[in-house]
Design a protein around this motif. Structure first.
Motif, PDB file in Angstrom:
ATOM      1  N   LYS A  82     -13.335 -79.963 -74.899  1.00 49.72           N
ATOM      2  CA  LYS A  82     -14.204 -80.679 -73.941  1.00 49.72           C
ATOM      3  C   LYS A  82     -14.102 -80.052 -72.548  1.00 49.72           C
ATOM      4  N   GLU A  83     -12.867 -79.720 -72.132  1.00 48.54           N
ATOM      5  CA  GLU A  83     -12.635 -79.164 -70.789  1.00 48.54           C
ATOM      6  C   GLU A  83     -13.346 -77.825 -70.625  1.00 48.54           C
ATOM      7  N   ALA A  84     -13.561 -77.128 -71.750  1.00 48.27           N
ATOM      8  CA  ALA A  84     -14.224 -75.812 -71.678  1.00 48.27           C
ATOM      9  C   ALA A  84     -15.730 -75.963 -71.909  1.00 48.27           C
ATOM     10  N   GLY A  85     -16.208 -77.192 -71.948  1.00 45.62           N
ATOM     11  CA  GLY A  85     -17.658 -77.427 -72.041  1.00 45.62           C
ATOM     12  C   GLY A  85     -18.178 -77.648 -73.451  1.00 45.62           C
ATOM     13  N   GLY A  86     -17.268 -77.769 -74.422  1.00 46.73           N
ATOM     14  CA  GLY A  86     -17.734 -77.953 -75.810  1.00 46.73           C
ATOM     15  C   GLY A  86     -18.298 -79.344 -76.053  1.00 46.73           C
ATOM     16  N   LYS A  87     -19.401 -79.401 -76.789  1.00 47.96           N
ATOM     17  CA  LYS A  87     -19.938 -80.722 -77.184  1.00 47.96           C
ATOM     18  C   LYS A  87     -20.922 -80.569 -78.340  1.00 47.96           C
ATOM     19  N   VAL A 126     -40.733 -83.831 -74.417  1.00 46.51           N
ATOM     20  CA  VAL A 126     -40.361 -84.999 -73.615  1.00 46.51           C
ATOM     21  C   VAL A 126     -38.858 -84.989 -73.291  1.00 46.51           C
ATOM     22  N   LEU A 127     -38.040 -84.716 -74.303  1.00 50.71           N
ATOM     23  CA  LEU A 127     -36.585 -84.774 -74.073  1.00 50.71           C
ATOM     24  C   LEU A 127     -36.135 -83.745 -73.042  1.00 50.71           C
ATOM     25  N   LEU A 128     -36.718 -82.537 -73.120  1.00 48.37           N
ATOM     26  CA  LEU A 128     -36.293 -81.505 -72.167  1.00 48.37           C
ATOM     27  C   LEU A 128     -36.765 -81.833 -70.751  1.00 48.37           C
ATOM     28  N   LYS A 129     -37.936 -82.475 -70.674  1.00 50.35           N
ATOM     29  CA  LYS A 129     -38.457 -82.834 -69.355  1.00 50.35           C
ATOM     30  C   LYS A 129     -37.650 -83.998 -68.747  1.00 50.35           C
ATOM     31  N   GLU A 130     -37.401 -85.004 -69.572  1.00 58.72           N
ATOM     32  CA  GLU A 130     -36.767 -86.224 -69.044  1.00 58.72           C
ATOM     33  C   GLU A 130     -35.235 -86.181 -69.076  1.00 58.72           C
ATOM     34  N   HIS A 131     -34.688 -85.452 -70.056  1.00 53.24           N
ATOM     35  CA  HIS A 131     -33.218 -85.488 -70.228  1.00 53.24           C
ATOM     36  C   HIS A 131     -32.652 -84.084 -70.427  1.00 53.24           C
ATOM     37  N   GLY A 132     -33.277 -83.101 -69.780  1.00 53.31           N
ATOM     38  CA  GLY A 132     -32.893 -81.696 -69.990  1.00 53.31           C
ATOM     39  C   GLY A 132     -31.454 -81.385 -69.617  1.00 53.31           C
ATOM     40  N   GLY A 133     -30.851 -82.224 -68.763  1.00 52.43           N
ATOM     41  CA  GLY A 133     -29.483 -81.970 -68.302  1.00 52.43           C
ATOM     42  C   GLY A 133     -28.496 -81.787 -69.447  1.00 52.43           C
ATOM     43  N   ALA A 134     -28.712 -82.512 -70.531  1.00 52.82           N
ATOM     44  CA  ALA A 134     -27.792 -82.426 -71.670  1.00 52.82           C
ATOM     45  C   ALA A 134     -27.721 -80.988 -72.193  1.00 52.82           C
ATOM     46  N   PHE A 135     -28.837 -80.237 -72.057  1.00 52.92           N
ATOM     47  CA  PHE A 135     -28.877 -78.850 -72.535  1.00 52.92           C
ATOM     48  C   PHE A 135     -28.555 -77.875 -71.402  1.00 52.92           C
ATOM     49  N   GLY A 136     -29.072 -78.189 -70.212  1.00 50.36           N
ATOM     50  CA  GLY A 136     -28.920 -77.284 -69.079  1.00 50.36           C
ATOM     51  C   GLY A 136     -27.473 -77.010 -68.721  1.00 50.36           C
ATOM     52  N   GLU A 137     -26.603 -78.008 -68.997  1.00 52.03           N
ATOM     53  CA  GLU A 137     -25.203 -77.820 -68.604  1.00 52.03           C
ATOM     54  C   GLU A 137     -24.387 -77.058 -69.658  1.00 52.03           C
ATOM     55  N   VAL A 138     -25.022 -76.707 -70.791  1.00 53.28           N
ATOM     56  CA  VAL A 138     -24.297 -75.922 -71.810  1.00 53.28           C
ATOM     57  C   VAL A 138     -24.097 -74.510 -71.262  1.00 53.28           C
ATOM     58  N   GLY A 180     -38.692 -93.382 -76.585  1.00 56.73           N
ATOM     59  CA  GLY A 180     -39.175 -93.388 -77.965  1.00 56.73           C
ATOM     60  C   GLY A 180     -38.191 -94.121 -78.854  1.00 56.73           C
ATOM     61  N   ILE A 181     -38.127 -93.715 -80.134  1.00 56.15           N
ATOM     62  CA  ILE A 181     -37.228 -94.456 -81.025  1.00 56.15           C
ATOM     63  C   ILE A 181     -35.873 -93.765 -81.187  1.00 56.15           C
ATOM     64  N   ARG A 182     -35.739 -92.543 -80.621  1.00 60.79           N
ATOM     65  CA  ARG A 182     -34.471 -91.835 -80.790  1.00 60.79           C
ATOM     66  C   ARG A 182     -33.677 -91.787 -79.490  1.00 60.79           C
ATOM     67  N   SER A 183     -32.377 -91.479 -79.636  1.00 59.60           N
ATOM     68  CA  SER A 183     -31.504 -91.313 -78.477  1.00 59.60           C
ATOM     69  C   SER A 183     -30.897 -89.922 -78.511  1.00 59.60           C
ATOM     70  N   ILE A 184     -30.332 -89.516 -77.371  1.00 56.03           N
ATOM     71  CA  ILE A 184     -29.504 -88.305 -77.345  1.00 56.03           C
ATOM     72  C   ILE A 184     -28.062 -88.791 -77.312  1.00 56.03           C
ATOM     73  N   ILE A 185     -27.267 -88.304 -78.255  1.00 56.17           N
ATOM     74  CA  ILE A 185     -25.838 -88.679 -78.251  1.00 56.17           C
ATOM     75  C   ILE A 185     -25.035 -87.413 -77.996  1.00 56.17           C
TER      76      ILE A 185
END
Ligand SMILES: C[S@@+](CC[C@H](N)C(=O)[O-])C[C@H]1O[C@@H](n2cnc3c(N)ncnc32)[C@H](O)[C@@H]1O
Length: 375
Positions: free
Chosen positions: A300-305, A198-210, A366-371
């Motif tokens: 952060k400027e180099a994409g670290g998170k 679900v997370l990758l389908k709905e909020h995949g951007g958080a990973f895709g931009e790594v 669901g009950i969790r968030s992506i931070i």
């Protein structure tokens, strides 16, 4: 306290007949909530969801009883357990036209609901190992010790330095996972398969931009990292976990496993993933882990998170009540092993104490968030 004040206070305890009966009902309801957990565990262990599924999605009590090996003398008791589980929405019941038999089920058919569909073994969303991870003797013996634990402690020690699990069982939670026959790891993998889908389908951007690499800390047997690696093949994914966990992990051609201790070393990567890790640990430990993560990622400027998948209790405020209730119940479950579920202000404190500059919370349904936390 003077006698007159006592009498005045006692008057506060007065209730009308209706209030009294309603209060009694509510108290029994809360007190008996554990029965729901145990009925769910019994049905899961007896593989009742699989039986209903094998029978084409509907089964009578007799069919359930014969397929699951219920002793003939216990058949009417199975009906009672099924009555709890249909009342609480785990299964549904459809009344047929036949006459009632001795057990009282007549021609009734039991069917799966969206909850019990998650307990069918051949389902790609099989979550049944999680039932055993949540409902088990370790957790019960630990939480039954709450009154004793709350009143114990020594000056100078942190409130949680002796966990409920240690008090009740003489060992840490992580010690127990070494000898549970893989139950905990199976539960984690089952949770990851659903959550990540679900997370990758709905909020995949958080990973895709790594940019090009990600390390999953406490990544267990790699269920979470595999899902990320399959969704984003440009990412080189590494899993760090304790040596005995890594030793039992299945071989993978898309992941690199590293045995180690996250308090000592986090392998360098563009992003660090922490799914269901920080809720296992007390505040000071979370700060230590986050500091190690910060050392492992670029600016952060180099994409670290750091990407955290965990609960933010009460966030957003528009959450349904059952979501908030599940969060606060899980918080007490986590208290057993020194962990906790946190509100946003507590997360924020951890991030700033560990030297991070900013964060972004994306709630899920669901009950969790992506931070996402930035150095
Ligand atoms: C609650 S599980 C979460 C597993 C996985 N991230 C998931 O969500 O499915 C916590 C994981 O942290 C690992 N762990 C515990 N202490 C650790 C440590 N000091 N260093 C690395 N991993 C650790 C455990 O072995 C376990 O796999």
């Amino acid at each position: 306290m003077p006698a007159a004040q006592h009498i005045e206070r006692d008057q506060d305890l007065a209730m009308s007949s209706d209030e009294l009966l309603q209060a009694q009902l509510e108290l029994y309801h809360h007190g008996l909530a554990f029965v729901k957990s145990l009925a769910l565990k019994a049905a899961t262990d007896l593989r009742i969801p699989d039986t209903i599924h094998r029978r084409g999605g509907a089964a009578t009590l007799s069919e359930l009883a014969s397929d699951t090996g219920i002793h003939p003398t216990k058949r009417s008791n199975l009906r009672r357990v099924m009555r709890v589980l249909t009342t609480t929405g785990v299964f549904s019941i459809v009344q047929g036209k036949g006459s009632n038999d001795h057990a009282g089920d007549g021609a009734a058919y039991y069917k799966l609901t969206r909850v019990s569909r998650l307990l069918v073994e051949r389902s790609p969303h099989n979550l049944s190992p999680m039932v055993g991870t949540i409902v088990n003797t370790l957790c019960w013996t630990s939480l039954l010790k709450m009154p004793e634990w709350f009143t114990q402690g020594q000056e100078g020690e942190s409130a949680q330095s002796h966990s409920l699990v240690q008090l009740a069982n003489g060992c840490t939670f992580w010690d127990t996972t070494k000898v549970d026959g893989g139950l905990f790891n199976d539960g984690m993998a089952a949770d990851s398969r659903i959550a990540m889908k679900v997370l990758l389908k709905e909020h995949g951007g958080a990973f895709g931009e790594v940019k090009s690499s990600l390390v999953d800390i406490g990544g267990n047997h790699g269920a979470t990292a595999s899902a990320v690696a399959r969704a984003f093949p440009h990412l080189k994914c590494t899993v760090l976990d304790l040596a005995h966990v890594v030793a039992a992990a299945p071989a993978s051609d898309i992941l690199t496993f590293v045995a180690g201790n996250m308090f000592e070393y986090v392998p360098p990567a563009d992003a660090v993933l922490l799914k269901w890790i920080l809720h296992d640990w007390k505040h000071e430990d979370c700060v230590k882990i986050m500091r190690r993560c910060k050392e492992a990622i670029p600016a952060k400027e180099a994409g670290g998170k750091v990407i955290i998948i965990d609960m933010v209790v009460g966030y957003p405020v528009t959450q349904p009540n059952d979501s908030i209730e599940a969060q606060v119940l899980l918080d007490i479950y986590m208290m057993g092993s020194d962990g906790m579920e946190r509100e946003e202000n507590v997360w924020s404190l951890i991030f700033s104490e560990a030297g991070f500059s900013d964060y972004k919370i994306t709630p899920t349904n669901g009950i969790r968030s992506i931070i996402e936390v930035y150095p």
